[in-house]
Design a protein around this motif. Structure first.
Motif, PDB file in Angstrom:
ATOM      1  N   GLY A 192      -4.861 -14.814  17.977  1.00 23.20           N
ATOM      2  CA  GLY A 192      -4.257 -13.688  17.531  1.00 23.20           C
ATOM      3  C   GLY A 192      -5.471 -12.622  16.906  1.00 23.20           C
ATOM      4  O   GLY A 192      -5.131 -11.859  15.908  1.00 23.20           O
ATOM      5  N   LEU A 193      -6.436 -12.499  17.605  1.00 22.95           N
ATOM      6  CA  LEU A 193      -7.486 -11.556  17.168  1.00 22.95           C
ATOM      7  C   LEU A 193      -7.031 -10.360  16.955  1.00 22.95           C
ATOM      8  O   LEU A 193      -7.366  -9.633  16.000  1.00 22.95           O
ATOM      9  N   GLU A 194      -6.255  -9.745  18.065  1.00 20.92           N
ATOM     10  CA  GLU A 194      -6.026  -8.300  18.073  1.00 20.92           C
ATOM     11  C   GLU A 194      -4.700  -8.204  16.899  1.00 20.92           C
ATOM     12  O   GLU A 194      -4.828  -7.196  16.089  1.00 20.92           O
ATOM     13  N   GLY A 195      -3.955  -9.207  16.651  1.00 18.38           N
ATOM     14  CA  GLY A 195      -2.966  -9.058  15.386  1.00 18.38           C
ATOM     15  C   GLY A 195      -3.773  -8.994  14.099  1.00 18.38           C
ATOM     16  O   GLY A 195      -3.254  -8.407  13.326  1.00 18.38           O
ATOM     17  N   ARG A 196      -4.785  -9.780  14.046  1.00 18.82           N
ATOM     18  CA  ARG A 196      -5.477  -9.817  12.525  1.00 18.82           C
ATOM     19  C   ARG A 196      -5.841  -8.509  12.498  1.00 18.82           C
ATOM     20  O   ARG A 196      -6.080  -7.927  11.520  1.00 18.82           O
ATOM     21  N   ALA A 197      -6.777  -7.974  13.657  1.00 19.39           N
ATOM     22  CA  ALA A 197      -7.253  -6.613  13.287  1.00 19.39           C
ATOM     23  C   ALA A 197      -6.339  -5.462  13.067  1.00 19.39           C
ATOM     24  O   ALA A 197      -6.653  -4.445  12.298  1.00 19.39           O
ATOM     25  N   ASN A 198      -5.198  -5.461  13.655  1.00 28.49           N
ATOM     26  CA  ASN A 198      -4.181  -4.542  13.419  1.00 28.49           C
ATOM     27  C   ASN A 198      -3.558  -4.878  12.169  1.00 28.49           C
ATOM     28  O   ASN A 198      -3.219  -3.740  11.519  1.00 28.49           O
ATOM     29  N   LEU A 199      -3.504  -6.001  11.415  1.00 20.28           N
ATOM     30  CA  LEU A 199      -3.010  -6.133  10.199  1.00 20.28           C
ATOM     31  C   LEU A 199      -4.002  -5.280   9.074  1.00 20.28           C
ATOM     32  O   LEU A 199      -3.384  -4.591   8.360  1.00 20.28           O
ATOM     33  N   LEU A 200      -5.202  -5.317   9.392  1.00 23.04           N
ATOM     34  CA  LEU A 200      -6.025  -4.555   8.669  1.00 23.04           C
ATOM     35  C   LEU A 200      -5.789  -3.159   8.849  1.00 23.04           C
ATOM     36  O   LEU A 200      -6.080  -2.266   7.685  1.00 23.04           O
ATOM     37  N   ARG A 201      -5.583  -2.652   9.983  1.00 24.69           N
ATOM     38  CA  ARG A 201      -5.242  -1.334  10.297  1.00 24.69           C
ATOM     39  C   ARG A 201      -4.043  -0.819   9.825  1.00 24.69           C
ATOM     40  O   ARG A 201      -3.942   0.379   8.997  1.00 24.69           O
ATOM     41  N   GLN A 202      -3.032  -1.548   9.449  1.00 22.98           N
ATOM     42  CA  GLN A 202      -1.899  -1.256   8.937  1.00 22.98           C
ATOM     43  C   GLN A 202      -2.003  -1.494   7.469  1.00 22.98           C
ATOM     44  O   GLN A 202      -1.342  -0.561   6.775  1.00 22.98           O
ATOM     45  N   LEU A 203      -2.732  -2.163   7.158  1.00 21.92           N
ATOM     46  CA  LEU A 203      -3.173  -2.121   5.590  1.00 21.92           C
ATOM     47  C   LEU A 203      -3.612  -0.903   5.060  1.00 21.92           C
ATOM     48  O   LEU A 203      -3.377  -0.124   4.061  1.00 21.92           O
ATOM     49  N   ALA A 204      -4.353  -0.117   6.037  1.00 25.12           N
ATOM     50  CA  ALA A 204      -4.911   1.202   5.555  1.00 25.12           C
ATOM     51  C   ALA A 204      -3.751   2.198   5.363  1.00 25.12           C
ATOM     52  O   ALA A 204      -3.710   3.002   4.592  1.00 25.12           O
ATOM     53  N   LEU A 205      -2.670   2.113   6.368  1.00 20.95           N
ATOM     54  CA  LEU A 205      -1.724   2.739   6.193  1.00 20.95           C
ATOM     55  C   LEU A 205      -0.692   2.704   4.940  1.00 20.95           C
ATOM     56  O   LEU A 205      -0.390   3.471   4.497  1.00 20.95           O
ATOM     57  N   ALA A 206      -0.613   1.350   4.595  1.00 18.67           N
ATOM     58  CA  ALA A 206       0.090   1.304   3.313  1.00 18.67           C
ATOM     59  C   ALA A 206      -0.435   1.339   2.196  1.00 18.67           C
ATOM     60  O   ALA A 206      -0.036   2.071   1.165  1.00 18.67           O
ATOM     61  N   LEU A 207      -2.020   1.418   2.337  1.00 21.22           N
ATOM     62  CA  LEU A 207      -2.748   2.117   1.188  1.00 21.22           C
ATOM     63  C   LEU A 207      -2.366   3.522   0.864  1.00 21.22           C
ATOM     64  O   LEU A 207      -2.155   4.258  -0.226  1.00 21.22           O
ATOM     65  N   ARG A 208      -2.248   4.205   2.172  1.00 21.06           N
ATOM     66  CA  ARG A 208      -2.205   5.688   2.022  1.00 21.06           C
ATOM     67  C   ARG A 208      -0.744   6.118   1.549  1.00 21.06           C
ATOM     68  O   ARG A 208      -0.480   7.081   1.003  1.00 21.06           O
ATOM     69  N   SER A 209       0.128   4.787   1.917  1.00 18.94           N
ATOM     70  CA  SER A 209       1.516   5.438   1.655  1.00 18.94           C
ATOM     71  C   SER A 209       1.922   5.177  -0.077  1.00 18.94           C
ATOM     72  O   SER A 209       3.003   5.677  -0.678  1.00 18.94           O
ATOM     73  N   ARG A 210       0.810   4.349  -0.693  1.00 18.09           N
ATOM     74  CA  ARG A 210       1.105   4.159  -2.075  1.00 18.09           C
ATOM     75  C   ARG A 210      -0.069   4.595  -2.925  1.00 18.09           C
ATOM     76  O   ARG A 210      -0.794   3.893  -3.654  1.00 18.09           O
ATOM     77  N   PRO A 211      -0.394   5.736  -3.028  1.00 17.80           N
ATOM     78  CA  PRO A 211      -1.527   6.182  -3.805  1.00 17.80           C
ATOM     79  C   PRO A 211      -1.294   5.835  -5.271  1.00 17.80           C
ATOM     80  O   PRO A 211      -2.340   5.800  -6.155  1.00 17.80           O
ATOM     81  N   ASP A 212      -0.076   5.867  -5.631  1.00 22.67           N
ATOM     82  CA  ASP A 212       0.129   5.432  -7.129  1.00 22.67           C
ATOM     83  C   ASP A 212      -0.251   4.305  -7.497  1.00 22.67           C
ATOM     84  O   ASP A 212      -0.455   3.781  -8.783  1.00 22.67           O
ATOM     85  N   VAL A 213      -0.521   3.311  -6.352  1.00 19.55           N
ATOM     86  CA  VAL A 213      -0.857   2.092  -6.738  1.00 19.55           C
ATOM     87  C   VAL A 213      -2.216   1.757  -6.360  1.00 19.55           C
ATOM     88  O   VAL A 213      -2.907   1.017  -7.142  1.00 19.55           O
TER      89      VAL A 213
END
Length: 416
Positions: A192-213
Motif C-alpha cells: 500500500g505504498l501509493e495508498g499511504r502517500a495519497n493519504l498524506l496528499r489528501q490530508l493537505a486537502l482536508a487542512l485547506r477545507s477547514r482553516p477554522d480548525v
C-alpha cells in the motif's frame, strides 16, 4: 489530485461518527454471537480464562511493576528503549521551555502524519534504524521511519522549520520520497505504498477545507498542529472529552479515506455494511481512534487533558483480533476464512472486527481481575499497550513462521 467533496453529517451519518456508535453497533453483533447466531464466527467464553491468563503473563513479563504506559504511537518511537522523540526535540531546540506551544504543535503534526502511515507493514518489510543499529518491523518500524522522515523536513514547506507538516509540504509529496524514506525496494516491499502517500496528499486537502480548525491567526500555513490552538480555544477549562476529540477528527478528516461509504454526502470513514448490525452499519473508526490516543500526550504539553478515554474502544486490528482467533475465543465457521485473502469490506472481516471490539472490553475486565487492579489503575488503553497487542504478536510467532496474523487482508495502505 482532487478533493473529495463532503458535507456536514446529519441524521444516521452523524450518529455513526462516534465511539459510542462503535460499541452499540458492535454489541449488537456480539449478542448474535452469544446466542450462537453470528453468521461467520462462534464465540467460546469458556476460553476467556486461558486468554486472560496469557495476556496477564505478557503484562507481568513486560511490566513487572504493573506501571503500564498508555497505548499510543509514542511507544513505537521508543522502540528498543530509545527515546527518539526527546533526541529530535533536543536537536531542533523544541525542548526549550519557551517552545512549549510549538513543541505541542510539532508533536501533533508528527502524530497525525505518522498514524496515517500506520496500516499493516506486512511480514516482509522492516526498517533499519541507522542511528541505533536496530532492525524494526511492523508498527515500530513504521513509527521510527516516519519520525526520522518527518524530522528531516520532508513534510514541511519551510526549510527553516523542518519539524512541521503543512498543507504545502504534504500536497507536493512524491510517492518515491516515501519509498526512499521507508527503505522500500524489491526485497523490502511495503504494502500500500501509493495508498499511504495519497493519504498524506489528501490530508493537505482536508487542512485547506477547514482553516477554522487547522489555521491560526498570525501563523502562516495550515497544519495539523494548529489543532492545539483550536482545542485551547474550544476548551478553556483544559479538559477535552475524548469522544469530542474523536468526533472532531472524524468530521474534519473523514474525506481523506479513499473508496469509503458515505451517507448523503457525508463520508463515514472506517464504517462498513453488515446485515445484522443496527441500521445495517458497523462503525469501527480504527485509525481515527488510534490518532485520538496519539494526541493525548502532545496536548498535555500545553495543559490540555483528554478525559473519558475509556469511551474509546479497543482497536479491532490484526493483533487484537488475531489473538482472539489464535487462542480460540472466536472460531471461524468456515476454515477457509484463514486461507482466503479478504477485502476490508468483506462481511466476515467486518463481523470479526466488530466482535473484537466487544470481546476486548470483556478481556480487559478479566485481566484486571487477575491483576487485582481497578479500571482506573489499568484502563483499556493500558491493557492494549501492556498487553493484548504484544500477546497477539507472541502467539502469532508461536503458531506461524515469521508471526503473520491468522487473517489475510488486502492492504491498500489505508486500513489496519
Amino acid at each position: 489530485m482532487s478533493a473529495r467533496r463532503s458535507v456536514a453529517p446529519t441524521g444516521l451519518a452523524d450518529r455513526l461518527l462516534s465511539a459510542q456508535a462503535v460499541r452499540v453497533h458492535c454489541q449488537a453483533l456480539m449478542a448474535q454471537a452469544q446466542a450462537g447466531l453470528a453468521r461467520h464466527f462462534t464465540w467460546h467464553p469458556e476460553r476467556m480464562a486461558l486468554v486472560s491468563a496469557y495476556v496477564t503473563q505478557v503484562i507481568r513479563e513486560r511490566h513487572p511493576d504493573l506501571r503500564v504506559p498508555p497505548h499510543s504511537r509514542w511507544r513505537h518511537f521508543e522502540a528498543g528503549n530509545v527515546d527518539r522523540w526527546a533526541q529530535v526535540a533536543a536537536r531542533h531546540g523544541l525542548d526549550r521551555p519557551t517552545m512549549q506551544l510549538e513543541r505541542a504543535r510539532a508533536r501533533v503534526d508528527l502524530a497525525v502524519t505518522s498514524v496515517l502511515l500506520d496500516a499493516s507493514a506486512g511480514a516482509a518489510w522492516a526498517y533499519a534504524d541507522l542511528s541505533t543499529g536496530q532492525q524494526l518491523a511492523g508498527a515500530e518500524g513504521l513509527g521510527v521511519a516516519s519520525l526520522h522522515w518527518w524530522a528531516g523536513g520532508a513534510l514541511s514547506s519551510d526549510p527553516h522549520h523542518p519539524c512541521r507538516a503543512d498543507a504545502v509540504g504534504l500536497e507536493r509529496l512524491p510517492t518515491a520520497d516515501l519509498a526512499l524514506a521507508f527503505q522500500v525496494n524489491e526485497h523490502n516491499v511495503l504494502p500500500g505504498l501509493e495508498g499511504r502517500a495519497n493519504l498524506l496528499r489528501q490530508l493537505a486537502l482536508a487542512l485547506r477545507s477547514r482553516p477554522d480548525v487547522f489555521g491560526h491567526p498570525g501563523a502562516s500555513g495550515l497544519r495539523p498542529g494548529h489543532l492545539v490552538d483550536t482545542l485551547i480555544r474550544l476548551y478553556p477549562t483544559g479538559r477535552v472529552p475524548a469522544e469530542a476529540l474523536l468526533r472532531l477528527l472524524l468530521t474534519t478528516l473523514g474525506g481523506i479515506w479513499p473508496e469509503r461509504p458515505a451517507l448523503d454526502g457525508a463520508p463515514l470513514g472506517d464504517c462498513w455494511p453488515h446485515p445484522d448490525a443496527p441500521d445495517g452499519w458497523v462503525p469501527l473508526h480504527q485509525l481515527s481512534q488510534w490518532m485520538t490516543y496519539a494526541l493525548v500526550e502532545p496536548l498535555e504539553e500545553v495543559g490540555l487533558t483528554v478525559v473519558g478515554l475509556d469511551e474509546l474502544t479497543a482497536l479491532p486490528d490484526c493483533r487484537n483480533g488475531g489473538l482472539l482467533l489464535d487462542l480460540g475465543l472466536l472460531q471461524a465457521r468456515d476454515r477457509a476464512f484463514h486461507t482466503t485473502r479478504w477485502r476490508a469490506d468483506a462481511e466476515p472481516i467486518v463481523e470479526w472486527r466488530a466482535l473484537t471490539v466487544v470481546i476486548m472490553d470483556h478481556l480487559a475486565e478479566a485481566v484486571r481481575g487477575e491483576l487485582r487492579l481497578t479500571p482506573e489503575q489499568l484502563p483499556l488503553s493500558r491493557v492494549l499497550e501492556g498487553g493484548s497487542r504484544a500477546a497477539g504478536r507472541r502467539i502469532a510467532r508461536a503458531k506461524r513462521p515469521g508471526g503473520p496474523p491468522p487473517v489475510h487482508i488486502d492492504s491498500d495502505g489505508t486500513v489496519f
